[in-house]
Design an enzyme around this catalytic site. Structure first.
Site, PDB file in Angstrom:
ATOM      1  CG  PHE A 141      -1.830   1.266   1.159  1.00  0.00           C
ATOM      2  CD1 PHE A 141      -2.969   1.272   0.371  1.00  0.00           C
ATOM      3  CD2 PHE A 141      -1.502   2.416   1.862  1.00  0.00           C
ATOM      4  CE1 PHE A 141      -3.780   2.401   0.294  1.00  0.00           C
ATOM      5  CE2 PHE A 141      -2.306   3.549   1.788  1.00  0.00           C
ATOM      6  CZ  PHE A 141      -3.443   3.541   1.002  1.00  0.00           C
ATOM      7  CG  ASP A 226       5.924   3.926   1.546  1.00  0.00           C
ATOM      8  OD1 ASP A 226       5.907   4.693   2.527  1.00  0.00           O
ATOM      9  OD2 ASP A 226       4.933   3.738   0.817  1.00  0.00           O
ATOM     10  CE  LYS A 255      -0.257   7.089   6.475  1.00  0.00           C
ATOM     11  NZ  LYS A 255      -1.462   7.799   6.101  1.00  0.00           N
TER      12      LYS A 255
END
Length: 401
Positions: A141, A226, A255
Site C-alpha cells: 500500500f 516507504d 504522516k
C-alpha cells in the site's frame, strides 16, 4: 442541538463515499484521547494511521504552528523562506542523507520517488528511454493515485480505475528468490514498505531487507523504503529499516512528519540520486511551505531526543506480550508487528475486524479493521502504560477471554 447522527447523515449525503468510518463524531482531542460531540471519551489506538505518533495537539507542535501562522504560511517555491533551509538540512541529517525533495501527502511523495528513480535510471544508469522498470511487492500500500494503484494487488484499490500505468513488476513480499529473478538491466528501483501496514502490519522474514539491499547494490538498482507509516518512531527506531541495519537509497516519509497538524511529506536521499532533477522538472506549490517546515522542524527536534523511539520500544514489548497471550484462546489466529504497531487477526467465530472495531468503540476504544479479519493497533507513542493496559483489557472483554 445537532446530534452525531445528524452530522453523519449530512456527511453521507454530501461527501463522496470513499471511506466507511466508524460511527463516532470527534469534536476535541488531546494526547491519546478523543471526545465526541456528546462528550464521550475514546482512547485512540489508530493515531491517524501513524500520522499522530506524538498524540493529538501536542503542545510543542501546536505552539510551533501558532508561531508560524502569525508570520508567513506560504510563499510557493518561487521564493525562498527563512524556515526552508533548516528543514531540508535537519531532515537530511536525521536520515543520514544529503538532499530533501519536499512535497505534501504520502502518495505524492511516493509518486515523486517513482519519478526520481526513473530520472536516475535514464540519466545515471543509462537505461534506454521508456524502458525503466520498478519492482514492488504484492500486498503493498503506497497510496491511491493512478500510478500507485497500477501496482497494487488490492482489487478494491484497482477496480474500474484503468488503464493503468506500466513499468512495474510485482513479486511476493518477503521472497528474495523472486526479487532476484525480477531484477534486470532495466530495473531502476525496488520500492518496498519495510513493514506492510495496510496489509495487516506484515513484518518480513529476518534477513529479507538486508538481502534486498545487497541485491540492489549488486545490480546497480535503487532501494526505496516507504517509511510513511513505519517511520519516525513507530517501531521503536526512527526508521523500521534500522532494525536490520539497512540504509536505503531513498526514504519516502509522510504522516508523522506533519505532527498530525498538516500534511508534510518528503523524499530524502543522496545528492547523486536527488541531484538528477533540474529546475522545472518537478515541483509542488505547497511543498516545503513555511508552516509545514515549522511543524516538521519541531517533529525532527522531538525525534532527535530519542524519547519517542525508546517509548515505542518499551511499550511495544508490553503490547506484544499481552497480545501474544491471546494466541491459543481460539479468539485470534495471528498477531504481528513491531514496536507500538500490531496487526491482530480475529477468528471467524468472534466476528469480522469491522465488528470487533465497533464493539471496541462501544467500550471507548478506537481501532480500525483491514482486509476483513484484521484489526490494527497503533496508539500515539506518548500513550501511558495504564491507558494501554486498559485498552487491551477492553479487547480481551470483546473477545471474551
Amino acid at each position: 442541538m445537532t446530534t452525531a447522527q445528524d452530522l453523519i447523515a449530512a456527511a453521507d449525503a454530501h461527501c463522496a463515499p470513499t471511506y466507511h468510518p466508524l460511527p463516532v463524531v470527534v469534536a476535541t482531542a488531546e494526547g491519546a484521547w478523543l471526545r465526541d460531540v456528546a462528550g464521550r471519551r475514546y482512547l485512540d489506538l489508530l493515531a491517524g494511521y501513524s500520522a499522530l505518533n506524538f498524540g493529538h495537539c501536542h503542545p510543542r507542535l501546536v505552539d510551533a504552528a501558532k508561531r508560524q501562522l502569525e508570520r508567513v504560511t506560504l510563499t510557493s517555491r518561487a521564493f525562498h523562506h527563512d524556515r526552508f533551509a533548516a528543514f531540508c538540512t535537519e531532515l537530511a541529517e536525521l536520515c543520514g542523507m544529503e538532499m530533501v525533495l519536499p512535497v505534501n501527502s504520502g502518495a505524492e511523495a511516493v509518486e515523486s520517488a517513482v519519478k526520481t528513480a526513473r530520472k536516475w535510471g535514464y540519466r545515471v544508469k543509462g537505461v534506454p528511454g521508456e524502458m525503466a522498470k520498478i519492482v514492488v511487492a504484492g500486498g503493498n500500500f503506497h497510496g491511491r493515485t493512478t500510478t500507485v494503484i497500477s501496482f497494487s494487488t488490492d482489487p478494491e484499490a484497482r477496480a474500474d480505475f484503468g488503464p493503468y500505468t506500466p513499468g512495474f513488476q510485482i513479486v511476493p513480499y518477503g521472497d528474495l528468490t523472486a526479487m532476484r529473478a525480477a531484477l534486470t538491466e532495466n530495473t531502476v528501483a525496488v520500492l518496498l514498505e519495510p513493514i506492510q501496514g495496510e496489509s495487516g502490519v506484515i513484518v518480513p522474514p529476518e534477513g529479507y531487507l538486508p538481502g534486498v539491499r545487497e541485491l540492489t547494490r549488486e545490480r546497480n538498482v535503487l532501494f526505496v523504503a516507504d517509511e510513511i507509516q513505519s517511520g519516525l518512531g513507530r517501531t521503536g527506531r526512527t526508521f523500521a529499516c534500522e532494525h536490520e541495519g539497512v540504509v536505503p537509497d531513498l526514504y519516502v516519509l509522510g504522516k508523522a512528519l506533519g505532527g498530525g497538524i498538516l500534511p508534510v511529506s518528503a523524499v530524502v536521499g543522496g545528492a547523486d540520486v536527488l541531484g538528477v532533477f533540474r529546475p522545472g522538472e518537478h515541483g509542488s506549490t505547497f511543498g516545503g511551505n513555511p508552516l509545514a517546515c515549522a511543524v516538521a522542524l519541531e517533529v525532527i527536534a522531538m525525534l532527535r531526543s530519542g524519547e519517542f523511539q525508546e517509548r515505542a520500544a518499551l511499550l511495544g514489548e508490553r503490547l506484544h506480550r499481552q497480545l501474544a497471550g491471546l494466541l491459543g484462546t481460539g479468539t485470534v489466529t495471528a498477531v504481528r508487528g513491531r514496536g507500538l504497531w500490531a496487526g491482530v487477526d480475529i477468528a471467524p467465530r468472534i466476528g469480522t475486524g469491522r465488528q470487533v472495531s465497533e464493539r471496541l468503540m462501544d467500550r471507548g476504544v478506537l481501532v480500525k479493521d483491514t482486509h476483513g479479519s484484521t484489526i490494527r493497533i497503533a496508539p500515539p507513542l506518548m500513550i501511558s502504560e495504564d491507558d494501554l493496559d486498559w485498552a487491551l483489557e477492553q479487547l480481551r472483554g470483546v473477545l471474551g477471554v
